[in-house]
Design a protein around this motif. Structure first.
Motif, PDB file in Angstrom:
ATOM      1  N   LEU A 268       0.752  -1.015  -0.044  1.00 28.22           N
ATOM      2  CA  LEU A 268      -0.030   0.052   0.060  1.00 28.22           C
ATOM      3  C   LEU A 268       0.847   1.340   0.045  1.00 28.22           C
ATOM      4  CD1 LEU A 268      -2.948   1.197   0.099  1.00 28.22           C
ATOM      5  CD2 LEU A 268      -2.434   1.291   2.757  1.00 28.22           C
ATOM      6  N   PHE A 269       0.829   1.890  -0.997  1.00 28.12           N
ATOM      7  CA  PHE A 269       1.527   3.318  -1.073  1.00 28.12           C
ATOM      8  C   PHE A 269       0.618   4.454  -1.184  1.00 28.12           C
ATOM      9  CE2 PHE A 269       4.021  -0.061  -2.999  1.00 28.12           C
ATOM     10  CZ  PHE A 269       5.138  -0.039  -2.307  1.00 28.12           C
ATOM     11  N   LEU A 270       0.654   5.183  -0.022  1.00 24.14           N
ATOM     12  CA  LEU A 270      -0.248   6.668  -0.100  1.00 24.14           C
ATOM     13  C   LEU A 270       0.604   7.650   0.046  1.00 24.14           C
ATOM     14  CD1 LEU A 270      -2.537   5.251   3.009  1.00 24.14           C
ATOM     15  CD2 LEU A 270      -2.930   5.129   0.496  1.00 24.14           C
ATOM     16  N   ARG A 271       0.064   9.074  -0.804  1.00 22.98           N
ATOM     17  CA  ARG A 271       0.690  10.163  -0.712  1.00 22.98           C
ATOM     18  C   ARG A 271      -0.288  10.922   0.463  1.00 22.98           C
ATOM     19  NH1 ARG A 271       4.102  11.437  -4.480  1.00 22.98           N
ATOM     20  NH2 ARG A 271       4.402  10.039  -6.341  1.00 22.98           N
TER      21      ARG A 271
ATOM     22  N   ALA B  13      -5.051  14.946   7.231  1.00 19.61           N
ATOM     23  CA  ALA B  13      -4.416  13.827   6.046  1.00 19.61           C
ATOM     24  C   ALA B  13      -3.544  12.798   6.602  1.00 19.61           C
ATOM     25  CB  ALA B  13      -3.902  14.610   5.032  1.00 19.61           C
ATOM     26  N   LEU B  14      -2.698  13.410   7.471  1.00 21.15           N
ATOM     27  CA  LEU B  14      -1.738  12.394   8.127  1.00 21.15           C
ATOM     28  C   LEU B  14      -2.221  11.226   8.864  1.00 21.15           C
ATOM     29  CD1 LEU B  14       1.060  11.189   9.064  1.00 21.15           C
ATOM     30  CD2 LEU B  14       1.012  12.958  10.912  1.00 21.15           C
ATOM     31  N   ARG B  15      -3.431  11.635   9.448  1.00 25.48           N
ATOM     32  CA  ARG B  15      -4.071  10.671  10.257  1.00 25.48           C
ATOM     33  C   ARG B  15      -5.071   9.634   9.540  1.00 25.48           C
ATOM     34  NH1 ARG B  15      -6.078  15.115  14.940  1.00 25.48           N
ATOM     35  NH2 ARG B  15      -4.362  14.829  16.550  1.00 25.48           N
ATOM     36  N   SER B  16      -5.478  10.308   8.399  1.00 19.88           N
ATOM     37  CA  SER B  16      -6.218   9.628   7.472  1.00 19.88           C
ATOM     38  C   SER B  16      -5.429   8.483   6.674  1.00 19.88           C
ATOM     39  CB  SER B  16      -6.736  10.488   6.239  1.00 19.88           C
ATOM     40  OG  SER B  16      -7.519   9.904   5.394  1.00 19.88           O
ATOM     41  N   ALA B  17      -4.282   8.804   6.309  1.00 19.58           N
ATOM     42  CA  ALA B  17      -3.501   7.763   5.638  1.00 19.58           C
ATOM     43  C   ALA B  17      -2.943   6.863   6.731  1.00 19.58           C
ATOM     44  CB  ALA B  17      -2.018   8.745   5.292  1.00 19.58           C
ATOM     45  N   ILE B  18      -2.760   7.211   8.025  1.00 17.46           N
ATOM     46  CA  ILE B  18      -2.481   6.249   9.124  1.00 17.46           C
ATOM     47  C   ILE B  18      -3.756   4.978   9.010  1.00 17.46           C
ATOM     48  CG2 ILE B  18      -2.033   5.610  11.445  1.00 17.46           C
ATOM     49  CD1 ILE B  18      -0.261   8.324  11.353  1.00 17.46           C
ATOM     50  N   ASP B  19      -4.776   5.707   9.013  1.00 20.29           N
ATOM     51  CA  ASP B  19      -6.218   4.797   9.220  1.00 20.29           C
ATOM     52  C   ASP B  19      -6.323   3.955   7.854  1.00 20.29           C
ATOM     53  OD1 ASP B  19      -6.870   6.026  11.745  1.00 20.29           O
ATOM     54  OD2 ASP B  19      -8.521   7.570  10.552  1.00 20.29           O
ATOM     55  N   GLN B  20      -5.826   4.499   6.735  1.00 22.45           N
ATOM     56  CA  GLN B  20      -5.816   3.567   5.666  1.00 22.45           C
ATOM     57  C   GLN B  20      -4.937   2.511   5.683  1.00 22.45           C
ATOM     58  OE1 GLN B  20      -6.454   5.833   1.828  1.00 22.45           O
ATOM     59  NE2 GLN B  20      -6.238   7.602   3.276  1.00 22.45           N
TER      60      GLN B  20
ATOM     61  N   ARG C  18      -3.720   1.066   8.462  1.00 25.18           N
ATOM     62  CA  ARG C  18      -4.164   0.374   9.546  1.00 25.18           C
ATOM     63  C   ARG C  18      -5.305  -0.720   8.814  1.00 25.18           C
ATOM     64  NH1 ARG C  18      -5.587   3.796  12.815  1.00 25.18           N
ATOM     65  NH2 ARG C  18      -3.816   3.875  14.172  1.00 25.18           N
ATOM     66  N   ALA C  19      -6.373   0.038   8.121  1.00 26.05           N
ATOM     67  CA  ALA C  19      -7.464  -0.715   7.522  1.00 26.05           C
ATOM     68  C   ALA C  19      -6.781  -2.124   6.539  1.00 26.05           C
ATOM     69  CB  ALA C  19      -8.363  -0.022   6.674  1.00 26.05           C
ATOM     70  N   ALA C  20      -5.831  -1.609   5.762  1.00 24.46           N
ATOM     71  CA  ALA C  20      -5.182  -2.471   4.777  1.00 24.46           C
ATOM     72  C   ALA C  20      -4.448  -3.450   5.540  1.00 24.46           C
ATOM     73  CB  ALA C  20      -4.526  -1.691   3.687  1.00 24.46           C
ATOM     74  N   HIS C  21      -3.303  -3.300   6.474  1.00 23.84           N
ATOM     75  CA  HIS C  21      -2.573  -4.087   7.024  1.00 23.84           C
ATOM     76  C   HIS C  21      -2.781  -4.568   8.348  1.00 23.84           C
ATOM     77  CE1 HIS C  21      -0.120  -3.932   3.459  1.00 23.84           C
ATOM     78  NE2 HIS C  21      -0.304  -2.598   3.416  1.00 23.84           N
ATOM     79  N   GLY C  22      -3.832  -3.918   9.146  1.00 19.56           N
ATOM     80  CA  GLY C  22      -3.806  -4.294  10.311  1.00 19.56           C
ATOM     81  C   GLY C  22      -2.964  -3.296  11.518  1.00 19.56           C
ATOM     82  N   PRO C  23      -3.195  -3.777  12.794  1.00 17.35           N
ATOM     83  CA  PRO C  23      -2.538  -2.990  13.594  1.00 17.35           C
ATOM     84  C   PRO C  23      -1.132  -2.382  13.238  1.00 17.35           C
ATOM     85  CG  PRO C  23      -3.792  -4.436  14.882  1.00 17.35           C
ATOM     86  CD  PRO C  23      -3.576  -5.046  13.285  1.00 17.35           C
TER      87      PRO C  23
END
Length: 199
Positions: A9-12, A20-27, A29-34
């Motif tokens: 998963l690669f996010l900008r 935006a930082l918190r949203s990326a971290i949430d994504q 987490r959703a893709a890879h778990g804790p």
């Protein structure tokens, strides 16, 4: 699909925008778990003088070089507590130790990273979350070579380093992997300098 959970998963994200930082971290987490390992390795070492620094450029420099490290750590700490431990690696710089001029906001921010590391290490240690600073020397990235490494600066590095070899990204990655792994289970609140013995 079941296998998608572990797909790369690669996010900008604009790290100066905390939402935006918190949203990326949430994504992530959703893709890879804790999240149990965080490498805080984002900065901007564009050169700037004392005279040209404004309140706005100061705040922008702190935002890109320091502030996001705290908020990223804050965002992943609950995962690490729930997992029974984790590792946060904040990236610093030898620039301020060398009394390097020409970029006061950057060097100030990078010196503050080590204070942040120690503070977080104390507060998160009871949860077996270790927090360390990885302090690189002058790493020969494409950006550095293109913008700032000259024959003169290369000679200065050679004079300063005990090991006269180019410091490469792989050298930094190896230390980051050590700090992320259980091999460093009792290392926290420390500065790990990778600079060929320059400082």
């Amino acid at each position: 699909a079941a296998g998608a959970r572990h797909a790369p998963l690669f996010l900008r994200a604009d790290l100066t925008d905390i939402a935006a930082l918190r949203s990326a971290i949430d994504q992530v987490r959703a893709a890879h778990g804790p999240i149990t390992v965080l490498l805080n390795n984002a900065a901007n070492d564009t050169r700037h003088s004392i005279e040209e620094t404004t309140p706005e450029s100061w705040d922008a420099g702190v935002a890109v070089n320091l502030r996001h490290q705290f908020f990223a750590a804050q965002a992943v700490a609950p995962d690490m507590r729930a997992a029974g431990g984790g590792s946060i690696v904040n990236f610093g710089s030898v620039s301020w130790k060398l009394k390097q001029g020409g970029m006061p906001v950057y060097t100030t921010s990078k010196s503050a990273v080590q204070g942040l590391t120690r503070s977080l290490a104390r507060d998160l240690g009871p949860h077996k979350i270790r927090v360390n600073t990885l302090v690189p020397g002058w790493v020969m990235t494409e950006r550095q070579i293109k913008l700032w490494v000259t024959e003169t600066s290369r000679e200065e590095i050679a004079k300063g380093q005990c090991i006269d070899e180019l410091l490469m990204p792989d050298h930094i990655a190896s230390m980051a992997l050590f700090l992320a792994a259980d091999d460093s289970a009792m290392c926290t609140a420390q500065d790990f300098v990778v600079d060929g013995g320059w400082t």
